[in-house]
Scaffold this motif. Sequence first.
Motif, short mmCIF file in Angstrom:
data_model
loop_
_atom_site.label_atom_id
_atom_site.label_comp_id
_atom_site.label_asym_id
_atom_site.label_seq_id
_atom_site.Cartn_x
_atom_site.Cartn_y
_atom_site.Cartn_z
N VAL A 161 -26.02 -27.03 22.02
CA VAL A 161 -25.36 -28.05 21.21
C VAL A 161 -24.20 -27.39 20.48
O VAL A 161 -24.39 -26.65 19.52
CB VAL A 161 -26.34 -28.68 20.20
N GLN A 162 -22.99 -27.63 20.96
CA GLN A 162 -21.81 -26.98 20.41
C GLN A 162 -21.05 -27.98 19.56
O GLN A 162 -20.39 -28.89 20.05
CB GLN A 162 -20.93 -26.45 21.55
N ASN A 163 -21.16 -27.80 18.24
CA ASN A 163 -20.49 -28.69 17.29
C ASN A 163 -19.79 -27.86 16.23
O ASN A 163 -19.96 -28.08 15.02
CB ASN A 163 -21.51 -29.65 16.66
N SER A 164 -19.01 -26.90 16.68
CA SER A 164 -18.28 -26.03 15.76
C SER A 164 -17.18 -26.80 15.04
O SER A 164 -16.84 -27.93 15.40
CB SER A 164 -17.66 -24.85 16.53
N SER A 165 -16.61 -26.15 14.03
CA SER A 165 -15.48 -26.75 13.32
C SER A 165 -14.35 -27.04 14.29
O SER A 165 -14.05 -26.26 15.20
CB SER A 165 -14.99 -25.79 12.23
N GLU A 166 -13.68 -28.18 14.09
CA GLU A 166 -12.60 -28.58 14.99
C GLU A 166 -11.33 -27.77 14.79
O GLU A 166 -10.33 -28.02 15.46
CB GLU A 166 -12.32 -30.08 14.84
N SER A 167 -11.36 -26.81 13.90
CA SER A 167 -10.23 -25.89 13.75
C SER A 167 -10.56 -24.51 14.32
O SER A 167 -9.72 -23.61 14.28
CB SER A 167 -9.83 -25.77 12.28
#
Length: 367
Positions: free
Chosen positions: A153-159
């Motif tokens: 589940v890859q939900n890192s910061s969009e920056s």
Amino acid sequence: LLALPGVDGPRLVFVNGAFRADLSHIEPIDGLQLRTLSQVLESDADSLRGPLSRSFDDAADVFARLNTALAGDGPVIRVAAGRRDLPLVHLVLIGAAASTELAWHLRGIIEVGEGAALRVVEHHVGEAGQAHFGNLLTQIVVAAGGRLDLLQVQNSSESASLYRRSEALLEADAQLEMRSIEAGAAWLRHDLAVTLAGDRSRFVSRGVFALRGRQHADTRLDVRHAARDTACDIGWRGVADQRSRGVFHGAITVNPGADGSDAQLSNKNLLLSAQAEIDSQPVLEIYADEVKAAHGATVGQLDEQALFYLRSRGLSAQQARSLLTLAFCRIAFDSIENTALREHVDALLLERLPEQVEEFASEGASA
């Protein structure tokens, strides 16, 4: 950031590439070893000689070589032969805000013993605004008759920017089932290389990338059938909105002598904006006889007849589009048996759609 519904077993936490014992939850479990790379190097370095001696000589492996040179820590997960019915292992990788931008490098190792079984959730999260670069290299070995179920589940910061390479070697009668959701990071590349080295080994991959804004995701699969009667079943879905771009390259190679192989690859994609782009390239290379193989890829838009049907049942145009998009992505995760975890993945996908439709999901399903 740490919690996942339906996941309450042992947990390994790394923050900006550093192990955090205070956030981790590790208890002695017979037949299950949860340690860090630095701990194993200090106490039993010879056991890592095989995976750490792996060299990356291809020109495209520049980030893997960088990881080899700079990684100082990472998770080491090992299951003894014959151990089954173990709790779900939760691996958490956090990108936390810092006073300056950072680059972190982790080397992970997962080894499943002969006849053993293991379930792992690899969970990437990040605090809003952090623009770090993460580099994770994971090496997996599933011994004869073993099984590994891996949910990413890859939900890192969009920056943030994130590079991941997952390598797996499957021995005779071994099984690897991977499910992946790629939702975060401004720039993402995921290389997945699997070798079916033992007779009757099997690999199943289901995945979704859901992109928006100016996100860029590059997913590359390289599956090699190197033994008789092996099988792979790959099904990925992609959704791109606004000005995002997705790339999917799926390559399957059947080596000489790998007779009886069964190779299936499907990649279907949706464009939700005129400015979005998805490039798909499925590739088959077959050098053996008596092989069953198929591959296909599509890039298109939502079905107008299905939209008309949902609108005739009282939904707005936007609600109908969102419901169809969610159903399109759900195919990759319907087989998750953990109900709470499956619902969490659904909610994460809903967040990626142009308009959230939680209040219409049950109504649309019953319609």
